[in-house]
Design a protein around this motif. Structure first.
Motif, PDB file in Angstrom:
ATOM      1  N   LEU A   1       0.826  -1.209   0.000  1.00 34.42           N
ATOM      2  CA  LEU A   1       0.000   0.000   0.000  1.00 34.42           C
ATOM      3  C   LEU A   1       0.857   1.254   0.000  1.00 34.42           C
ATOM      4  CD1 LEU A   1       0.004   1.195   3.169  1.00 34.42           C
ATOM      5  CD2 LEU A   1      -1.441  -0.799   3.507  1.00 34.42           C
ATOM      6  N   THR A   2       0.226   2.348  -0.410  1.00 31.88           N
ATOM      7  CA  THR A   2       0.899   3.650  -0.420  1.00 31.88           C
ATOM      8  C   THR A   2       0.121   4.642   0.437  1.00 31.88           C
ATOM      9  OG1 THR A   2      -0.264   4.150  -2.490  1.00 31.88           O
ATOM     10  CG2 THR A   2       2.040   3.490  -2.660  1.00 31.88           C
ATOM     11  N   THR A   3       0.870   5.558   1.043  1.00 35.81           N
ATOM     12  CA  THR A   3       0.297   6.723   1.711  1.00 35.81           C
ATOM     13  C   THR A   3       1.162   7.924   1.345  1.00 35.81           C
ATOM     14  OG1 THR A   3       1.643   6.512   3.732  1.00 35.81           O
ATOM     15  CG2 THR A   3      -0.446   5.298   3.673  1.00 35.81           C
ATOM     16  N   TRP A   4       0.640   9.117   1.574  1.00 31.18           N
ATOM     17  CA  TRP A   4       1.451  10.312   1.351  1.00 31.18           C
ATOM     18  C   TRP A   4       2.371  10.535   2.536  1.00 31.18           C
ATOM     19  CZ3 TRP A   4       1.672  11.330  -3.375  1.00 31.18           C
ATOM     20  CH2 TRP A   4       0.558  11.336  -4.219  1.00 31.18           C
ATOM     21  N   ALA A   5       3.615  10.876   2.265  1.00 32.55           N
ATOM     22  CA  ALA A   5       4.572  11.146   3.340  1.00 32.55           C
ATOM     23  C   ALA A   5       4.232  12.466   4.023  1.00 32.55           C
ATOM     24  CB  ALA A   5       5.995  11.196   2.784  1.00 32.55           C
ATOM     25  N   GLN A   6       4.517  12.532   5.303  1.00 32.46           N
ATOM     26  CA  GLN A   6       4.257  13.744   6.081  1.00 32.46           C
ATOM     27  C   GLN A   6       4.962  14.955   5.480  1.00 32.46           C
ATOM     28  OE1 GLN A   6       5.993  14.218  10.190  1.00 32.46           O
ATOM     29  NE2 GLN A   6       3.841  14.040  10.768  1.00 32.46           N
ATOM     30  N   ASP A   7       6.153  14.719   4.912  1.00 30.41           N
ATOM     31  CA  ASP A   7       6.936  15.816   4.347  1.00 30.41           C
ATOM     32  C   ASP A   7       6.817  15.878   2.822  1.00 30.41           C
ATOM     33  OD1 ASP A   7       8.318  13.488   3.836  1.00 30.41           O
ATOM     34  OD2 ASP A   7      10.283  14.251   4.457  1.00 30.41           O
ATOM     35  N   CYS A   8       5.711  15.383   2.275  1.00 33.98           N
ATOM     36  CA  CYS A   8       5.496  15.455   0.823  1.00 33.98           C
ATOM     37  C   CYS A   8       5.494  16.921   0.389  1.00 33.98           C
ATOM     38  CB  CYS A   8       4.165  14.799   0.463  1.00 33.98           C
ATOM     39  SG  CYS A   8       3.685  15.002  -1.264  1.00 33.98           S
TER      40      CYS A   8
ATOM     41  N   GLY B   1      -5.935  20.754   6.895  1.00 39.28           N
ATOM     42  CA  GLY B   1      -5.796  20.549   5.459  1.00 39.28           C
ATOM     43  C   GLY B   1      -6.047  19.125   5.016  1.00 39.28           C
ATOM     44  N   HIS B   2      -6.532  18.260   5.920  1.00 39.82           N
ATOM     45  CA  HIS B   2      -6.844  16.883   5.566  1.00 39.82           C
ATOM     46  C   HIS B   2      -8.345  16.754   5.359  1.00 39.82           C
ATOM     47  CE1 HIS B   2      -2.797  15.615   6.574  1.00 39.82           C
ATOM     48  NE2 HIS B   2      -2.915  16.174   7.754  1.00 39.82           N
ATOM     49  N   LEU B   3      -8.734  15.856   4.440  1.00 38.43           N
ATOM     50  CA  LEU B   3     -10.156  15.605   4.243  1.00 38.43           C
ATOM     51  C   LEU B   3     -10.768  15.020   5.504  1.00 38.43           C
ATOM     52  CD1 LEU B   3     -12.735  15.266   2.539  1.00 38.43           C
ATOM     53  CD2 LEU B   3     -11.841  13.079   1.760  1.00 38.43           C
ATOM     54  N   LYS B   4     -10.112  14.051   6.091  1.00 40.45           N
ATOM     55  CA  LYS B   4     -10.649  13.363   7.259  1.00 40.45           C
ATOM     56  C   LYS B   4      -9.790  13.709   8.467  1.00 40.45           C
ATOM     57  CE  LYS B   4     -12.240   8.780   8.657  1.00 40.45           C
ATOM     58  NZ  LYS B   4     -11.391   8.491   9.799  1.00 40.45           N
ATOM     59  N   GLN B   5     -10.428  14.172   9.529  1.00 41.27           N
ATOM     60  CA  GLN B   5      -9.699  14.668  10.685  1.00 41.27           C
ATOM     61  C   GLN B   5      -9.804  13.688  11.854  1.00 41.27           C
ATOM     62  OE1 GLN B   5     -10.688  18.951  11.341  1.00 41.27           O
ATOM     63  NE2 GLN B   5     -12.110  18.558   9.669  1.00 41.27           N
ATOM     64  N   GLY B   6      -8.853  13.810  12.777  1.00 42.62           N
ATOM     65  CA  GLY B   6      -8.943  13.062  14.016  1.00 42.62           C
ATOM     66  C   GLY B   6      -8.500  11.622  13.951  1.00 42.62           C
ATOM     67  N   THR B   7      -7.950  11.186  12.832  1.00 38.40           N
ATOM     68  CA  THR B   7      -7.453   9.812  12.721  1.00 38.40           C
ATOM     69  C   THR B   7      -6.017   9.849  12.229  1.00 38.40           C
ATOM     70  OG1 THR B   7      -8.279   9.614  10.462  1.00 38.40           O
ATOM     71  CG2 THR B   7      -9.738   8.877  12.219  1.00 38.40           C
ATOM     72  N   PRO B   8      -5.256   8.776  12.445  1.00 39.80           N
ATOM     73  CA  PRO B   8      -3.872   8.748  11.945  1.00 39.80           C
ATOM     74  C   PRO B   8      -3.826   8.913  10.436  1.00 39.80           C
ATOM     75  CG  PRO B   8      -4.294   6.933  13.474  1.00 39.80           C
ATOM     76  CD  PRO B   8      -5.617   7.553  13.174  1.00 39.80           C
ATOM     77  N   GLN B   9      -2.805   9.596   9.966  1.00 38.75           N
ATOM     78  CA  GLN B   9      -2.621   9.788   8.530  1.00 38.75           C
ATOM     79  C   GLN B   9      -1.664   8.746   7.944  1.00 38.75           C
ATOM     80  OE1 GLN B   9      -4.380  12.267   6.687  1.00 38.75           O
ATOM     81  NE2 GLN B   9      -5.444  12.218   8.642  1.00 38.75           N
ATOM     82  N   PHE B  10      -1.012   7.955   8.820  1.00 46.17           N
ATOM     83  CA  PHE B  10      -0.076   6.925   8.370  1.00 46.17           C
ATOM     84  C   PHE B  10       0.970   7.533   7.437  1.00 46.17           C
ATOM     85  CE2 PHE B  10      -4.223   4.988   9.168  1.00 46.17           C
ATOM     86  CZ  PHE B  10      -3.889   4.118  10.183  1.00 46.17           C
ATOM     87  N   ASP B  11       1.465   8.693   7.807  1.00 51.08           N
ATOM     88  CA  ASP B  11       2.347   9.451   6.923  1.00 51.08           C
ATOM     89  C   ASP B  11       3.810   9.457   7.348  1.00 51.08           C
ATOM     90  OD1 ASP B  11       1.973  11.029   9.156  1.00 51.08           O
ATOM     91  OD2 ASP B  11       1.116  12.741   8.070  1.00 51.08           O
ATOM     92  N   THR B  12       4.163   8.605   8.313  1.00 50.03           N
ATOM     93  CA  THR B  12       5.571   8.403   8.650  1.00 50.03           C
ATOM     94  C   THR B  12       5.870   6.910   8.551  1.00 50.03           C
ATOM     95  OG1 THR B  12       5.239   8.037  11.031  1.00 50.03           O
ATOM     96  CG2 THR B  12       5.482  10.331  10.282  1.00 50.03           C
ATOM     97  N   PRO B  13       7.108   6.534   8.206  1.00 45.16           N
ATOM     98  CA  PRO B  13       7.446   5.108   8.120  1.00 45.16           C
ATOM     99  C   PRO B  13       7.163   4.355   9.413  1.00 45.16           C
ATOM    100  CG  PRO B  13       9.136   6.412   7.051  1.00 45.16           C
ATOM    101  CD  PRO B  13       8.222   7.396   7.739  1.00 45.16           C
TER     102      PRO B  13
END
Length: 277
Positions: free
Chosen positions: A150-157, A177-189
């Motif tokens: 799977l892919t996610t956007w990196a925090q520092d994209c 600036g996220h569509l969905k708030q209050g949940t993890p973004q899974f944006d760090t390794p």
């Protein structure tokens, strides 16, 4: 599911229904680029059975189908009716015989245990109300020794950091600036690897993939925002705020101007895990 979760789910579905017609069809096709990369990392071979979660307009599904060939099977699911409809039409128009598309919830997959050799998911994990439950479902429908990728956007994209920086001052108080708030973004390794390990996957690896894309002008950038998940934030704004935001983007984009257009770098995390034999 709580009433709040149901409301949020319907809001997300609505956003992607409205974006479906132009999703990954407006501006540089970065979803398709990273979809091809995801399929390569997943090491698909002829004959494999593949499930693409939140398949959208087929950025992962179609290259997966090409890799597994006529002896394999590529199944896509999405919670957006319009995404399913648009992609199903493409499947039929292109004559794909090893591809199918279903309206289905990633947290409640209607497949028996061990149905697939690979489960793929491009840029969607943070949209699920309960991503931990979705990952457990990914594991359940995999064969022993099967892989999730799977892919996610990196925090520092860089591109997304730029977009959020310009967007944030225009948003209603208390939103991000996220569509969905209050949940993890899974944006760090670390966060992404931890989520997969907690779900029961083994040998989890996370890599970083950068790619640069060119927007021909400011209008292409603006149109592309409406053709992806950030549309959900734009729809919160008043007409006046939208015009102010559009003007701010036109001004701030000039920092990325080159002779052939505006160059922005997108950075993705790519995670691979295996189901225990």
């Amino acid at each position: 599911m709580t009433d709040e979760a149901k409301t949020e789910r319907q809001r997300v579905i609505g956003v992607f229904n409205r974006a479906a017609a132009t999703y990954d069809r407006t501006g540089p096709r970065f979803f398709s680029h990273f979809g091809e990369h995801l399929v390569g990392v997943a090491q698909l071979t002829p004959g494999l059975r593949v499930l693409d979660i939140a398949a959208g307009r087929g950025a992962v599904l179609f290259p997966a189908a090409s890799r597994v060939g006529s002896t394999g099977r590529a199944v896509g699911i999405d919670l957006s009716d319009d995404m399913v409809g648009e992609t199903t039409k493409e499947v039929h128009d292109a004559g794909w015989e090893n591809v199918e598309m279903h309206l289905m919830d990633a947290e409640h997959l209607r497949f028996p245990d061990g149905t697939f050799d690979r489960v793929l998911c491009g840029f969607s994990l943070w949209f699920f109300p309960h991503p931990d439950e979705a990952l457990c479902e990914f594991l359940r429908v995999l064969t022993p020794g099967g892989r999730v990728c799977l892919t996610t956007w990196a925090q520092d994209c860089p591109a997304l950091c730029f977009a959020r920086q310009v967007l944030r001052p225009h948003l209603p108080a208390g939103t991000t600036g996220h569509l969905k708030q209050g949940t993890p973004q899974f944006d760090t390794p670390t966060q992404l690897q931890g989520a997969l390990c907690e779900a029961g996957f083994n040998d989890v690896e996370v890599s970083v993939e950068d790619a640069e894309f060119t927007y021909v002008d400011e209008e292409e950038w603006w149109a592309s925002l409406w053709a992806q998940g950030v549309r959900g934030q734009l729809e919160r704004l008043t007409p006046l705020a939208l015009e102010q935001l559009r003007a701010d983007f036109r001004r701030e984009l000039q920092a990325f101007r080159q002779p052939d257009g505006f160059h922005l770098v997108f950075r993705a995390l790519v995670a691979l895990g295996t189901k225990r034999l």
